[in-house]
Design a protein around this motif. Sequence first.
Motif, PDB file in Angstrom:
ATOM      1  N   LYS A 122      35.653  26.535  15.947  1.00  0.00           N
ATOM      2  CA  LYS A 122      34.694  25.428  16.047  1.00  0.00           C
ATOM      3  C   LYS A 122      34.319  25.108  17.496  1.00  0.00           C
ATOM      4  N   GLY A 123      34.934  25.819  18.418  1.00  0.00           N
ATOM      5  CA  GLY A 123      34.577  25.621  19.822  1.00  0.00           C
ATOM      6  C   GLY A 123      35.157  24.379  20.459  1.00  0.00           C
ATOM      7  N   ASP A 124      36.258  23.860  19.929  1.00  0.00           N
ATOM      8  CA  ASP A 124      36.866  22.640  20.476  1.00  0.00           C
ATOM      9  C   ASP A 124      37.807  22.998  21.631  1.00  0.00           C
ATOM     10  N   GLU A 125      37.230  23.218  22.799  1.00  0.00           N
ATOM     11  CA  GLU A 125      38.026  23.605  23.954  1.00  0.00           C
ATOM     12  C   GLU A 125      38.886  22.456  24.465  1.00  0.00           C
ATOM     13  N   ALA A 126      38.411  21.225  24.292  1.00  0.00           N
ATOM     14  CA  ALA A 126      39.152  20.072  24.811  1.00  0.00           C
ATOM     15  C   ALA A 126      40.529  19.953  24.164  1.00  0.00           C
ATOM     16  N   THR A 127      40.577  20.089  22.826  1.00  0.00           N
ATOM     17  CA  THR A 127      41.872  19.980  22.134  1.00  0.00           C
ATOM     18  C   THR A 127      42.756  21.176  22.448  1.00  0.00           C
ATOM     19  N   LEU A 128      42.157  22.363  22.527  1.00  0.00           N
ATOM     20  CA  LEU A 128      42.936  23.544  22.886  1.00  0.00           C
ATOM     21  C   LEU A 128      43.567  23.367  24.264  1.00  0.00           C
ATOM     22  N   ALA A 129      42.790  22.834  25.196  1.00  0.00           N
ATOM     23  CA  ALA A 129      43.303  22.624  26.558  1.00  0.00           C
ATOM     24  C   ALA A 129      44.428  21.602  26.565  1.00  0.00           C
ATOM     25  N   GLU A 130      44.295  20.559  25.752  1.00  0.00           N
ATOM     26  CA  GLU A 130      45.331  19.521  25.691  1.00  0.00           C
ATOM     27  C   GLU A 130      46.638  20.093  25.145  1.00  0.00           C
ATOM     28  N   VAL A 131      46.546  20.903  24.087  1.00  0.00           N
ATOM     29  CA  VAL A 131      47.745  21.507  23.507  1.00  0.00           C
ATOM     30  C   VAL A 131      48.353  22.519  24.487  1.00  0.00           C
TER      31      VAL A 131
ATOM     32  N   GLN B 108      40.059  21.334   1.332  1.00  0.00           N
ATOM     33  CA  GLN B 108      39.704  22.697   1.760  1.00  0.00           C
ATOM     34  C   GLN B 108      38.194  22.860   1.808  1.00  0.00           C
ATOM     35  N   ASN B 109      37.502  22.370   0.772  1.00  0.00           N
ATOM     36  CA  ASN B 109      36.038  22.468   0.747  1.00  0.00           C
ATOM     37  C   ASN B 109      35.422  21.704   1.910  1.00  0.00           C
ATOM     38  N   MET B 110      35.938  20.497   2.165  1.00  0.00           N
ATOM     39  CA  MET B 110      35.407  19.658   3.243  1.00  0.00           C
ATOM     40  C   MET B 110      35.570  20.345   4.599  1.00  0.00           C
ATOM     41  N   MET B 111      36.705  21.021   4.783  1.00  0.00           N
ATOM     42  CA  MET B 111      36.988  21.637   6.074  1.00  0.00           C
ATOM     43  C   MET B 111      36.080  22.820   6.377  1.00  0.00           C
ATOM     44  N   PHE B 112      35.441  23.359   5.338  1.00  0.00           N
ATOM     45  CA  PHE B 112      34.595  24.527   5.556  1.00  0.00           C
ATOM     46  C   PHE B 112      33.136  24.263   5.184  1.00  0.00           C
ATOM     47  N   GLU B 113      32.755  22.979   5.201  1.00  0.00           N
ATOM     48  CA  GLU B 113      31.338  22.647   5.076  1.00  0.00           C
ATOM     49  C   GLU B 113      30.638  23.000   6.387  1.00  0.00           C
ATOM     50  N   PRO B 114      29.316  23.225   6.356  1.00  0.00           N
ATOM     51  CA  PRO B 114      28.601  23.638   7.578  1.00  0.00           C
ATOM     52  C   PRO B 114      28.780  22.695   8.767  1.00  0.00           C
ATOM     53  N   ASP B 115      28.884  21.384   8.498  1.00  0.00           N
ATOM     54  CA  ASP B 115      28.998  20.409   9.595  1.00  0.00           C
ATOM     55  C   ASP B 115      30.430  19.901   9.766  1.00  0.00           C
TER      56      ASP B 115
ATOM     57  N   ALA C 150      53.416  26.960  11.153  1.00  0.00           N
ATOM     58  CA  ALA C 150      52.392  27.715  10.427  1.00  0.00           C
ATOM     59  C   ALA C 150      51.070  26.958  10.406  1.00  0.00           C
ATOM     60  N   TYR C 151      51.107  25.674  10.045  1.00  0.00           N
ATOM     61  CA  TYR C 151      49.880  24.880  10.008  1.00  0.00           C
ATOM     62  C   TYR C 151      49.356  24.598  11.417  1.00  0.00           C
ATOM     63  N   GLN C 152      50.256  24.493  12.398  1.00  0.00           N
ATOM     64  CA  GLN C 152      49.809  24.307  13.777  1.00  0.00           C
ATOM     65  C   GLN C 152      48.994  25.507  14.241  1.00  0.00           C
ATOM     66  N   LEU C 153      49.480  26.706  13.945  1.00  0.00           N
ATOM     67  CA  LEU C 153      48.771  27.912  14.357  1.00  0.00           C
ATOM     68  C   LEU C 153      47.435  28.037  13.632  1.00  0.00           C
ATOM     69  N   PHE C 154      47.431  27.749  12.320  1.00  0.00           N
ATOM     70  CA  PHE C 154      46.141  27.756  11.608  1.00  0.00           C
ATOM     71  C   PHE C 154      45.162  26.810  12.295  1.00  0.00           C
ATOM     72  N   SER C 155      45.642  25.603  12.625  1.00  0.00           N
ATOM     73  CA  SER C 155      44.773  24.585  13.222  1.00  0.00           C
ATOM     74  C   SER C 155      44.205  25.042  14.552  1.00  0.00           C
ATOM     75  N   LEU C 156      45.000  25.767  15.339  1.00  0.00           N
ATOM     76  CA  LEU C 156      44.507  26.267  16.630  1.00  0.00           C
ATOM     77  C   LEU C 156      43.403  27.302  16.424  1.00  0.00           C
ATOM     78  N   PHE C 157      43.602  28.226  15.496  1.00  0.00           N
ATOM     79  CA  PHE C 157      42.551  29.213  15.210  1.00  0.00           C
ATOM     80  C   PHE C 157      41.300  28.512  14.687  1.00  0.00           C
ATOM     81  N   TYR C 158      41.498  27.468  13.888  1.00  0.00           N
ATOM     82  CA  TYR C 158      40.364  26.709  13.350  1.00  0.00           C
ATOM     83  C   TYR C 158      39.606  26.038  14.495  1.00  0.00           C
ATOM     84  N   LEU C 159      40.328  25.381  15.402  1.00  0.00           N
ATOM     85  CA  LEU C 159      39.698  24.706  16.541  1.00  0.00           C
ATOM     86  C   LEU C 159      38.923  25.698  17.406  1.00  0.00           C
ATOM     87  N   ALA C 160      39.500  26.878  17.611  1.00  0.00           N
ATOM     88  CA  ALA C 160      38.810  27.895  18.408  1.00  0.00           C
ATOM     89  C   ALA C 160      37.513  28.324  17.740  1.00  0.00           C
TER      90      ALA C 160
END
Length: 504
Positions: free
Chosen positions: A368-377, A328-335, A356-366
């Motif tokens: 972080k600005g990861d449009e490529a993965t969002l587009a793939e899903v 959890q800490n690693m996932m919310f480090e600045p980089d 549930a975890y899939q939806l969390f992951s999508l909000f997380y990707l958004a």
Amino acid sequence: MKEVNQRKKARVISFHHDGEFFYQKGMVCYQKGDLERASKYLNRALKFKPNEVEYLCQQAAILSELEEYETSINLLKKVVYELDDKLTECYFFLANNYAYLGDFQEALDEVSTYLAVEPDGAFKQEALELYRMLAEEIEDIDTEESAYISIHERGRLALERGHFEEAVSLFKKVIKDEPNFLAAQNNLAIAYFSMGVTGMALKAAEWVLEKDPGNIHALCNLATFFYQLDDSDNLTKVMHRLDRLYPLLPEHCGKLGSTYLYVGDYEKASRWLKTAERKGARCDQVFCFWMALAAYHTGDQELAERNWRQVDYFSGKPFHPFKYSKIQNMMFEPDAQDNFMVMDLIKKEVWEGNRAYQLFSLFYLASKGDEATLAEVADKGTDFVVKGTARRLLEERRAEKPDMRLQIMRQVEIRVGGKKEALKNPELYSFWSVVDSVIGPSGNTDCSGWAAALLYLWKKEFGERTSQKEIADELGTTVYRLRKHVGELAAALDKQWEDGMVWL
């Protein structure tokens, strides 16, 4: 007609369920392999029927799989000693639990009982094999010494599983019989600190250092305590003492390395973890994660990737990777968006996790600005809810205009303390997806009202005391609006369960 309309207007949707409802929900989670959620629902069922043998036995089995052997034992004893002595297979399961805890004599007694009362029982062959194994083990053990060691191991397991009060009780038993058993004192300090009893934790650690001024475990515990308490002066003093230590045992090297990792000194963490590995430390999945994280932060990408592969998403552990605090800490480090381990975890969840975890992951990707993965899903996703959510998050980013239904989830994230806290309660995202489906694309989006209803029902579902007024005030809405949406959401949730569309 007027009377009918009045009755219709007065209709109230109930959200009160019985034990069987929660038992069935738990069994669905169990069949899906979600043991933690299954155990929570079985606990809810047992609040309605605390002496229901079927519920108790199933919960005991789940707890055993979660390695919560002590609690499993208590439930099995209640069944066979108090409720139904004909359920003799409980003796066999008790024996297995005791064996896992290292209580070989207790295990031998229980398996002997099973073989005596069920000489031709369903578990006869397994029981005979367990009996032979236990008899051999007991021959090699000094029983006087093993008693307190066994209790200490039970305490350590309770500590690892977050059962801090139970751990404190067990460590105190050990210390009463063996006051100079410093491992129990050190673990007692951790248990106290985890309960928030800071003074007792510090006192226990200092007691160890009075007996053994160079005790690595006590010093490392103090370092992590002072770090979490933001006590920089005392932390500096302890770190100076740790800097002067040169342990020989691999266990001590590993402890030192993990402590430096905890306080963010990755260079020293990497050095001591490598030393521990070289000296023969047990490199389990958690140790490999420490190695990977330290290597990543010191720029050794190759070593980080090699160790991360061995972590294998904590496949050998009973908990989901997102349950670990260091993850959890690693996932919310600045980089975090540049960390290959974070993105590896997120992308795995997007395709393989539960909804549930899939939806969390999508909000997380958004975020972080990861449009490529969002587009793939959005293009290739197989779950229509996940696929649709990915598409809308992508459209929202490109249009730079907020999707008000998505904003409901963001309000909820803020109210529970941010994305990191929401991650600890992934069922929030499942509740949100039901809200989203109830509103629909052309529905009226009362963001605050729906967010309040979601939080209220979520808290009620998981046994947290709250009031509609408290939640309404917190979200800046009215009790009337909250109550209206609670009725709609409760009905939708009930229908999801009736239709078998369960993914909490």
